[in-house]
Design a protein around this motif. Structure first.
Motif, PDB file in Angstrom:
ATOM      1  N   GLU A 156     -28.994  17.217  49.656  1.00 20.26           N
ATOM      2  CA  GLU A 156     -28.985  15.821  49.212  1.00 20.26           C
ATOM      3  C   GLU A 156     -28.579  15.683  47.741  1.00 20.26           C
ATOM      4  OE1 GLU A 156     -32.681  13.849  49.649  1.00 20.26           O
ATOM      5  OE2 GLU A 156     -33.682  15.021  48.107  1.00 20.26           O
ATOM      6  N   GLU A 157     -28.886  16.691  46.938  1.00 19.40           N
ATOM      7  CA  GLU A 157     -28.477  16.627  45.534  1.00 19.40           C
ATOM      8  C   GLU A 157     -26.967  16.732  45.401  1.00 19.40           C
ATOM      9  OE1 GLU A 157     -30.557  19.433  43.161  1.00 19.40           O
ATOM     10  OE2 GLU A 157     -32.444  18.348  43.342  1.00 19.40           O
ATOM     11  N   ASP A 158     -26.398  17.531  46.296  1.00 15.59           N
ATOM     12  CA  ASP A 158     -24.946  17.655  46.258  1.00 15.59           C
ATOM     13  C   ASP A 158     -24.284  16.336  46.640  1.00 15.59           C
ATOM     14  OD1 ASP A 158     -22.550  19.433  46.074  1.00 15.59           O
ATOM     15  OD2 ASP A 158     -22.288  18.559  48.051  1.00 15.59           O
ATOM     16  N   VAL A 159     -24.829  15.684  47.665  1.00 10.47           N
ATOM     17  CA  VAL A 159     -24.261  14.408  48.099  1.00 10.47           C
ATOM     18  C   VAL A 159     -24.400  13.367  46.982  1.00 10.47           C
ATOM     19  CG1 VAL A 159     -24.407  12.583  49.832  1.00 10.47           C
ATOM     20  CG2 VAL A 159     -24.731  14.949  50.509  1.00 10.47           C
ATOM     21  N   ALA A 160     -25.466  13.493  46.193  1.00 12.69           N
ATOM     22  CA  ALA A 160     -25.716  12.516  45.129  1.00 12.69           C
ATOM     23  C   ALA A 160     -24.802  12.732  43.923  1.00 12.69           C
ATOM     24  CB  ALA A 160     -27.177  12.592  44.685  1.00 12.69           C
ATOM     25  N   PHE A 161     -24.092  13.853  43.896  1.00 12.01           N
ATOM     26  CA  PHE A 161     -23.307  14.211  42.701  1.00 12.01           C
ATOM     27  C   PHE A 161     -22.308  13.130  42.289  1.00 12.01           C
ATOM     28  CE2 PHE A 161     -19.718  16.552  40.701  1.00 12.01           C
ATOM     29  CZ  PHE A 161     -20.395  17.045  39.604  1.00 12.01           C
ATOM     30  N   ALA A 162     -21.521  12.642  43.267  1.00 11.97           N
ATOM     31  CA  ALA A 162     -20.492  11.659  42.927  1.00 11.97           C
ATOM     32  C   ALA A 162     -21.090  10.334  42.433  1.00 11.97           C
ATOM     33  CB  ALA A 162     -19.555  11.439  44.104  1.00 11.97           C
ATOM     34  N   GLU A 168     -23.893   9.811  41.084  1.00 10.63           N
ATOM     35  CA  GLU A 168     -24.531  10.052  39.782  1.00 10.63           C
ATOM     36  C   GLU A 168     -23.478  10.024  38.685  1.00 10.63           C
ATOM     37  OE1 GLU A 168     -26.714  13.718  40.131  1.00 10.63           O
ATOM     38  OE2 GLU A 168     -28.483  12.703  40.900  1.00 10.63           O
ATOM     39  N   VAL A 176     -24.246   5.071  39.153  1.00  9.62           N
ATOM     40  CA  VAL A 176     -24.885   4.129  40.076  1.00  9.62           C
ATOM     41  C   VAL A 176     -26.399   4.153  39.847  1.00  9.62           C
ATOM     42  CG1 VAL A 176     -25.211   3.636  42.543  1.00  9.62           C
ATOM     43  CG2 VAL A 176     -23.037   4.544  41.740  1.00  9.62           C
ATOM     44  N   PRO A 228     -30.334   4.544  40.388  1.00 11.35           N
ATOM     45  CA  PRO A 228     -31.050   5.528  41.207  1.00 11.35           C
ATOM     46  C   PRO A 228     -31.375   5.042  42.626  1.00 11.35           C
ATOM     47  CG  PRO A 228     -31.934   5.520  39.013  1.00 11.35           C
ATOM     48  CD  PRO A 228     -30.892   4.444  39.045  1.00 11.35           C
ATOM     49  N   ILE A 275     -28.303   5.005  44.682  1.00 13.23           N
ATOM     50  CA  ILE A 275     -27.855   6.375  44.996  1.00 13.23           C
ATOM     51  C   ILE A 275     -28.613   6.882  46.209  1.00 13.23           C
ATOM     52  CG2 ILE A 275     -27.696   8.765  44.205  1.00 13.23           C
ATOM     53  CD1 ILE A 275     -27.468   7.826  41.401  1.00 13.23           C
ATOM     54  N   ARG A 276     -29.946   6.675  46.180  1.00 11.74           N
ATOM     55  CA  ARG A 276     -30.796   7.114  47.290  1.00 11.74           C
ATOM     56  C   ARG A 276     -30.263   6.552  48.615  1.00 11.74           C
ATOM     57  NH1 ARG A 276     -33.798  11.212  47.879  1.00 11.74           N
ATOM     58  NH2 ARG A 276     -32.746  11.184  49.862  1.00 11.74           N
ATOM     59  N   VAL A 331     -26.893   8.104  49.595  1.00 14.44           N
ATOM     60  CA  VAL A 331     -27.043   9.481  50.059  1.00 14.44           C
ATOM     61  C   VAL A 331     -27.575   9.485  51.479  1.00 14.44           C
ATOM     62  CG1 VAL A 331     -28.374  11.603  49.724  1.00 14.44           C
ATOM     63  CG2 VAL A 331     -27.313  10.486  47.776  1.00 14.44           C
ATOM     64  N   GLY A 387     -20.599  14.022  50.730  1.00 10.82           N
ATOM     65  CA  GLY A 387     -20.472  13.940  49.281  1.00 10.82           C
ATOM     66  C   GLY A 387     -19.376  12.978  48.860  1.00 10.82           C
ATOM     67  N   MET A 424     -19.390   8.012  47.639  1.00 12.50           N
ATOM     68  CA  MET A 424     -18.663   7.219  46.625  1.00 12.50           C
ATOM     69  C   MET A 424     -18.246   5.872  47.195  1.00 12.50           C
ATOM     70  SD  MET A 424     -16.101   9.759  44.578  1.00 12.50           S
ATOM     71  CE  MET A 424     -15.009  10.100  45.931  1.00 12.50           C
ATOM     72  N   LEU A 472     -30.155  21.339  39.982  1.00 16.94           N
ATOM     73  CA  LEU A 472     -29.856  20.083  39.281  1.00 16.94           C
ATOM     74  C   LEU A 472     -31.006  19.672  38.372  1.00 16.94           C
ATOM     75  CD1 LEU A 472     -27.825  17.507  41.348  1.00 16.94           C
ATOM     76  CD2 LEU A 472     -27.107  19.105  39.600  1.00 16.94           C
ATOM     77  N   ARG A 487     -14.735  14.021  42.614  1.00 21.10           N
ATOM     78  CA  ARG A 487     -15.972  13.271  42.760  1.00 21.10           C
ATOM     79  C   ARG A 487     -16.365  12.661  41.417  1.00 21.10           C
ATOM     80  NH1 ARG A 487     -19.373  17.507  46.156  1.00 21.10           N
ATOM     81  NH2 ARG A 487     -20.974  15.928  46.199  1.00 21.10           N
ATOM     82  N   CYS A 488     -15.326  12.327  40.647  1.00 18.74           N
ATOM     83  CA  CYS A 488     -15.480  11.542  39.414  1.00 18.74           C
ATOM     84  C   CYS A 488     -16.337  12.213  38.348  1.00 18.74           C
ATOM     85  CB  CYS A 488     -16.043  10.160  39.728  1.00 18.74           C
ATOM     86  SG  CYS A 488     -15.057   9.265  40.906  1.00 18.74           S
ATOM     87  N   LYS A 500     -23.715   9.085  33.104  1.00 13.19           N
ATOM     88  CA  LYS A 500     -24.270   9.641  34.328  1.00 13.19           C
ATOM     89  C   LYS A 500     -25.689   9.125  34.583  1.00 13.19           C
ATOM     90  CE  LYS A 500     -24.799  13.981  36.725  1.00 13.19           C
ATOM     91  NZ  LYS A 500     -24.189  15.224  37.045  1.00 13.19           N
ATOM     92  N   THR A 501     -25.991   8.842  35.833  1.00 10.81           N
ATOM     93  CA  THR A 501     -27.362   8.481  36.205  1.00 10.81           C
ATOM     94  C   THR A 501     -27.922   9.575  37.104  1.00 10.81           C
ATOM     95  OG1 THR A 501     -26.442   7.211  38.029  1.00 10.81           O
ATOM     96  CG2 THR A 501     -27.134   5.969  36.093  1.00 10.81           C
ATOM     97  N   ARG A 502     -29.169   9.452  37.487  1.00 10.96           N
ATOM     98  CA  ARG A 502     -29.784  10.452  38.342  1.00 10.96           C
ATOM     99  C   ARG A 502     -30.411   9.805  39.558  1.00 10.96           C
ATOM    100  NH1 ARG A 502     -29.689  15.368  38.577  1.00 10.96           N
ATOM    101  NH2 ARG A 502     -31.915  15.655  38.702  1.00 10.96           N
ATOM    102  N   MET A 503     -30.333  10.492  40.698  1.00 10.06           N
ATOM    103  CA  MET A 503     -30.957   9.954  41.902  1.00 10.06           C
ATOM    104  C   MET A 503     -32.473   9.991  41.761  1.00 10.06           C
ATOM    105  SD  MET A 503     -30.501  11.026  45.861  1.00 10.06           S
ATOM    106  CE  MET A 503     -30.895  12.750  45.718  1.00 10.06           C
ATOM    107  N   LYS A 504     -32.973  11.141  41.313  1.00 13.85           N
ATOM    108  CA  LYS A 504     -34.422  11.268  41.142  1.00 13.85           C
ATOM    109  C   LYS A 504     -34.736  11.095  39.660  1.00 13.85           C
ATOM    110  CE  LYS A 504     -34.706  14.498  44.908  1.00 13.85           C
ATOM    111  NZ  LYS A 504     -34.365  15.903  45.151  1.00 13.85           N
ATOM    112  N   VAL A 505     -35.525  10.105  39.354  1.00 15.84           N
ATOM    113  CA  VAL A 505     -35.888   9.887  37.965  1.00 15.84           C
ATOM    114  C   VAL A 505     -37.072  10.803  37.659  1.00 15.84           C
ATOM    115  CG1 VAL A 505     -36.529   8.172  36.265  1.00 15.84           C
ATOM    116  CG2 VAL A 505     -35.142   7.527  38.225  1.00 15.84           C
TER     117      VAL A 505
END
Lengths: 273, 271
Positions: A99-105, A107, A111, A113, A116-117, A120, A152, A156, B135, B227-228, B235-240
């Motif tokens: 899931e972290e990999d999918v969130a890479f773009a 992030e 976008v 948080p 993003i969730r 993903v 991934g 986007m 990450l 992937r930009c 950059k933002t983060r999915m998990k804060v």
């Protein structure tokens, strides 16, 4: 203007005398499903990379959703619109956890948080990998890794995904998984362009572009293209096995096994009477 | 054999250590290293071993994995133990046979070195690499080093490089295994000959490995650009990440343990 439009597109690798892609003018409509085939060195991969703006043309133009890919300021927008899935699944997974990999773009795109969730989760559901969200990416099978790579890109929210021989390193089961995913994406309205060596995969597309020596040799529906068996053979390309069988038997062309079965059955009945 | 190397691998989980803020864990690791390296007396070493065991227990990493991760280290452990055993000088001779003399201090040193190395490796992996996703680790390092950004250090790039290095360890190990098999199939001999010829036999492994690593690097860079990726800008983060009170308590306990070592070093347990 079509979603992706090329005008006399030319690309020359540095130091090469002959350009890899020569004055190609093509257009791809939104929501279409196109396969690009050609033997090794025919320029099909180069064309794919030009179509999603990874390479900037050395001659001619590519317009992606109206944006010129040579315009440096537009590059980020183009990448967001048009993603690419590469051949080797290992070399495009950035993080060890799915899931972290999918969130890479998303992030990278900045976008929120929460959004993003959501993206993903949606992307993983779209490729059927939800249950693997917390798994280590390197322990997955080739087909699963490639599906993660697709997720991934999906995260986007692109309009178009280009697959550069995305099934070449997979086993038959993995290939089926990815073909099914391509079909599914296309049904959702995403423009799919796939570069492939597998004629059965190409037969699933709505349109086939045949590349030879950097130029477009043929362009049409799978039925039109695969009817020209001799021409394809002269380009050292094959047609799907069923098509080849019926061609050699001197029967009308077919793309799928069930279709071929019908034709053969009719032929046998005709002969018996 | 190469498959046994678990260095840099992450084991997803939900233990207390998994949920601890990566920044805290990085600081903890630094504290832990000082803690292990400062131990001198037997009491201090026992304490270090107990603390490491506690860390392993709360990480919920199976003991089997931990033991497996120590396997590649076996040679170093035995080597240091033997060196310490036979070459240490002291006063109490326990055993004497021809020119071999074993002193009490030798045995003590050998045990201490083994405990120290085992704790160092186990502690580092349990505290950081096994329980922190790459990450999170990148993010933790980046945030800790943020002050350096002001003097022009590319902190984000550095952190990204580290996390990619960790991510590719298992991939490259697999690749090395494949290359070794391929070279063996061509008749390469890695097992016989003296040290020099064995080292020379590694060249046909390293060259293809490097070539392939470069190719992978180029492809990965392309995929990341697709992937930009723009080196951390906006950059933002999915998990804060939030530092919870539990994290500070954890940090507090570790600092107390670390200071405790200096006192324990004074305690002499009769041998």
């Amino acid at each position: 203007m079509a979603f992706i439009q090329t005008e006399k597109l030319t690309y020359n690798y540095e130091g090469n005398l002959v350009p890899a892609v020569k004055e190609v003018s093509l257009s791809f409509e939104k929501g279409s499903y196109t396969a690009i085939i050609g033997h090794n060195g025919s320029g099909k991969s180069t064309l794919a990379k030009l179509l999603c703006g990874i390479f900037t043309p050395t001659g001619g133009k590519v317009f992606i959703d109206g944006m010129d890919s040579s315009d440096e300021e537009k590059q980020e927008n183009i990448r967001e619109k048009c993603g690419m899935v590469f051949q080797n699944p290992d070399n495009q997974i950035v993080s060890s956890v799915v899931e972290e990999d999918v969130a890479f773009a998303p992030e990278n795109l900045g976008v929120e948080p929460k959004e993003i969730r959501k993206r993903v989760d949606d992307a993983l559901a779209a490729v059927g990998m939800t249950e693997y969200a917390h798994h280590s990416a390197y322990k997955l099978s080739g087909g699963q890794k490639q599906r993660v790579a697709i997720a991934g890109i999906l995260a986007m929210n692109p309009d178009c995904i280009v697959f550069d021989e995305a099934t070449a390193m997979l086993d038959p089961a993995g290939r089926r998984e990815i073909s099914a995913a391509m079909n599914e994406l296309n049904k959702r309205g995403i423009t799919v362009i796939t570069v492939t060596h597998h004629m059965n995969e190409a037969a699933m597309a709505d349109r086939i572009v045949v590349m030879n020596k950097g130029e477009v040799a043929m362009d049409g529906t799978p039925r039109e293209v695969f009817a020209r068996v001799d021409e394809l053979r002269s380009l050292s390309l094959a047609v799907p096995q069923v098509t080849e069988l019926l061609y050699d038997l001197g029967l009308p062309e077919a793309l799928h096994a069930s279709e071929a079965a019908d034709i053969i059955q009719k032929e046998i009945e005709k002969k018996c009477h | 054999m190469l498959k046994d190397i678990t260095l840099g691998q992450f084991f997803p989980g939900r233990s207390l250590l998994h949920r601890t803020d990566a920044r805290i864990k990085i600081i903890l690791l630094a504290v832990f290293l000082v803690f292990v390296l400062c131990a001198k007396s037997a009491a201090a070493f026992t304490f270090v071993a107990v603390c490491t065991a506690v860390l392993v227990i709360i990480s919920a990493i199976p003991l089997k994995t931990i033991i497996k991760s120590l396997k590649p280290l076996m040679f170093v452990l035995i080597f240091t133990a033997v060196i310490n055993l036979f070459f240490a000088n002291g006063e109490d001779i326990l055993l004497q046979w021809k020119f071999i003399k074993i002193y009490r201090e030798g045995i003590e040193n050998a045990i201490k070195m083994v405990v120290r190395l085992t704790c160092l490796v186990t502690g580092t992996s349990v505290l950081l690499t096994y329980t922190t996703s790459p990450l999170d680790l990148t993010d933790g390092i980046e945030r800790l080093l943020t002050p350096l950004k002001h003097i022009g250090v590319p902190v984000h790039d550095f952190a990204m490089m580290m996390s990619i290095a960790l991510r590719f360890i298992p991939t490259l190990i697999e690749e090395t295994d494949k290359i070794i098999s391929a070279q063996k199939a061509r008749g390469a001999d890695f097992e016989s000959g003296n040290l020099f010829s064995r080292a020379k036999a590694l060249i046909p492994i390293l060259v293809p490995l490097f070539v392939s690593a470069y190719r992978r690097a180029f492809e990965l860079a392309e995929a990341m650009e697709c992937r930009c990726y723009r080196s951390g800008v906006g950059k933002t983060r999915m998990k804060v990440i939030k530092t919870r009170p539990a994290d500070y308590i954890f940090l507090g306990i570790s600092v107390v343990c670390c200071v405790g070592i200096f006192f324990l070093n004074q305690v002499v347990i009769p041998f």
